[in-house]
Design an enzyme around this catalytic site. Structure first.
Site, PDB file in Angstrom:
ATOM      1  N   ASN A   9      14.602 -38.304 -55.097  1.00 27.10           N
ATOM      2  CA  ASN A   9      13.242 -38.784 -55.403  1.00 27.10           C
ATOM      3  C   ASN A   9      12.803 -38.044 -56.660  1.00 27.10           C
ATOM      4  OD1 ASN A   9      10.543 -39.438 -55.507  1.00 27.10           O
ATOM      5  ND2 ASN A   9       9.952 -38.147 -53.770  1.00 27.10           N
ATOM      6  N   LYS A  11      10.214 -38.390 -58.411  1.00 24.87           N
ATOM      7  CA  LYS A  11       8.749 -38.218 -58.547  1.00 24.87           C
ATOM      8  C   LYS A  11       8.323 -38.594 -59.972  1.00 24.87           C
ATOM      9  CE  LYS A  11       9.026 -34.467 -55.251  1.00 24.87           C
ATOM     10  NZ  LYS A  11       8.225 -33.603 -54.382  1.00 24.87           N
ATOM     11  N   HIS A  95       5.335 -41.381 -48.623  1.00 25.58           N
ATOM     12  CA  HIS A  95       5.616 -39.996 -49.043  1.00 25.58           C
ATOM     13  C   HIS A  95       4.334 -39.168 -48.909  1.00 25.58           C
ATOM     14  CE1 HIS A  95       6.641 -36.521 -51.465  1.00 25.58           C
ATOM     15  NE2 HIS A  95       7.901 -36.865 -51.287  1.00 25.58           N
ATOM     16  N   GLU A  97       2.992 -36.949 -50.669  1.00 23.88           N
ATOM     17  CA  GLU A  97       2.160 -36.811 -51.871  1.00 23.88           C
ATOM     18  C   GLU A  97       1.252 -38.026 -52.020  1.00 23.88           C
ATOM     19  OE1 GLU A  97       5.405 -35.989 -54.538  1.00 23.88           O
ATOM     20  OE2 GLU A  97       5.655 -34.016 -53.611  1.00 23.88           O
ATOM     21  N   GLU A 167       9.806 -35.055 -43.406  1.00 16.40           N
ATOM     22  CA  GLU A 167       9.543 -34.160 -44.528  1.00 16.40           C
ATOM     23  C   GLU A 167       8.313 -33.304 -44.208  1.00 16.40           C
ATOM     24  OE1 GLU A 167      11.377 -35.690 -48.384  1.00 16.40           O
ATOM     25  OE2 GLU A 167       9.366 -36.504 -48.272  1.00 16.40           O
ATOM     26  N   GLY A 173       8.719 -29.073 -52.162  1.00 17.75           N
ATOM     27  CA  GLY A 173       8.478 -28.473 -53.466  1.00 17.75           C
ATOM     28  C   GLY A 173       8.036 -27.016 -53.393  1.00 17.75           C
ATOM     29  N   SER A 212      12.703 -29.070 -49.921  1.00 22.91           N
ATOM     30  CA  SER A 212      13.412 -27.967 -50.568  1.00 22.91           C
ATOM     31  C   SER A 212      14.892 -27.887 -50.181  1.00 22.91           C
ATOM     32  CB  SER A 212      12.700 -26.642 -50.293  1.00 22.91           C
ATOM     33  OG  SER A 212      11.386 -26.671 -50.842  1.00 22.91           O
TER      34      SER A 212
END
Ligand code: PEP
Length: 249
Positions: A9, A11, A95, A97, A167, A173, A212
């Protein structure tokens, strides 16, 4: 045996020259392996470039999001059908985010999931708890709510052919990875939750871990019996890392 996946991904990252180098490297080094699938989910504007480079490769590609709408007066939106015209096989939906910062509620995620399936894309449905939710002991409630929002709209049969990605938000991240045991516990919970409704769909459902993952920790995560691969953010931008993760699958 369930299919296994390593999906990158990117991003909001990339530029034409750097993408060309990264994609060419992956194209050269990702071997074909039965039951194992490698893919990258790139920004919309790089789908054509990705299709050009990876068109005849062993690597699939996808979008990081799609619109909740199918067509019409929705300025700036990109539909599932549009990305499928660029050869996408996958679309990430939900996701964290996007859930946290870009208005993707459970209901919106369910709409996007349905649009992906209608366009014959494989939805990669992301679920996961924040640190506060974990500390409060709510991990299972949160991932169950996120999963059931999709099941309520599309039925458990709607999950067939999709990919689930666990996730934990606190691991994305941040450099903090869930331990293999922590991740496995949530993966096993999700599979059992689906199995209550349909044993066969649960058994076939790939559940990827994201948060991560690096080449240094991928092998121990992927060794767990309910972890069927990874959704990879930062490390998917570095060929050597991403290839190391692929090799750990
Ligand atoms: C992600 O964006 O889905 C992700 C898992 O990011 P990272 O690997 O950078 O934690």
């Amino acid at each position: 045996m369930r299919n296994r996946f390593v999906i990158g991904n990117w991003k909001l990252n990339g530029e034409l020259d750097a993408n060309a180098v990264l994609l060419a490297d992956l194209n050269q080094k990702v071997n074909r392996e039965s039951g194992k699938f490698c893919a990258v989910c790139v920004p919309f504007v790089y789908l054509a470039q990705t299709q050009n480079v990876l068109g005849k490769s062993n690597i699939g590609w996808g979008a990081q999001d799609i619109s909740r709408y199918v067509a019409g007066a929705y300025t700036g939106e990109v539909s599932a059908k549009m990305v499928s015209e660029f050869g996408c096989r996958y679309a990430i939906v939900g996701h964290s985010e996007r859930r946290a910062m870009l208005g993707d509620t459970d209901a919106v995620v369910a709409e996007k999931f349905g649009n992906a399936k209608k366009a014959v894309l494989t939805p990669v449905l992301c679920v996961g708890e924040t640190l506060d939710e974990r500390v409060a002991g709510n991990t299972e409630n949160v991932v169950m709510r996120q999963l059931h929002a999709v099941i309520e709209t599309h039925g458990v049969a709607g999950l067939s052919g999709a990919i689930l990605a666990y996730e934990p938000v606190w691991a994305i991240g941040t450099g903090k990875t869930a331990t293999p045991q922590e991740a496995e516990a949530v993966h096993a919970f999700l599979r059992a939750e689906i199995a209550r409704l349909d044993v066969e769909i649960a058994a076939a459902m790939p559940i990827l871990y994201g948060g991560s993952v690096k080449k240094a920790n991928a092998k121990e995560l992927f060794a767990m019996s309910n972890i069927d691969g990874g959704l990879i953010g930062g490390a998917s931008l570095v060929a050597e890392e991403f290839l190391g993760i692929w090799q750990a699958l």
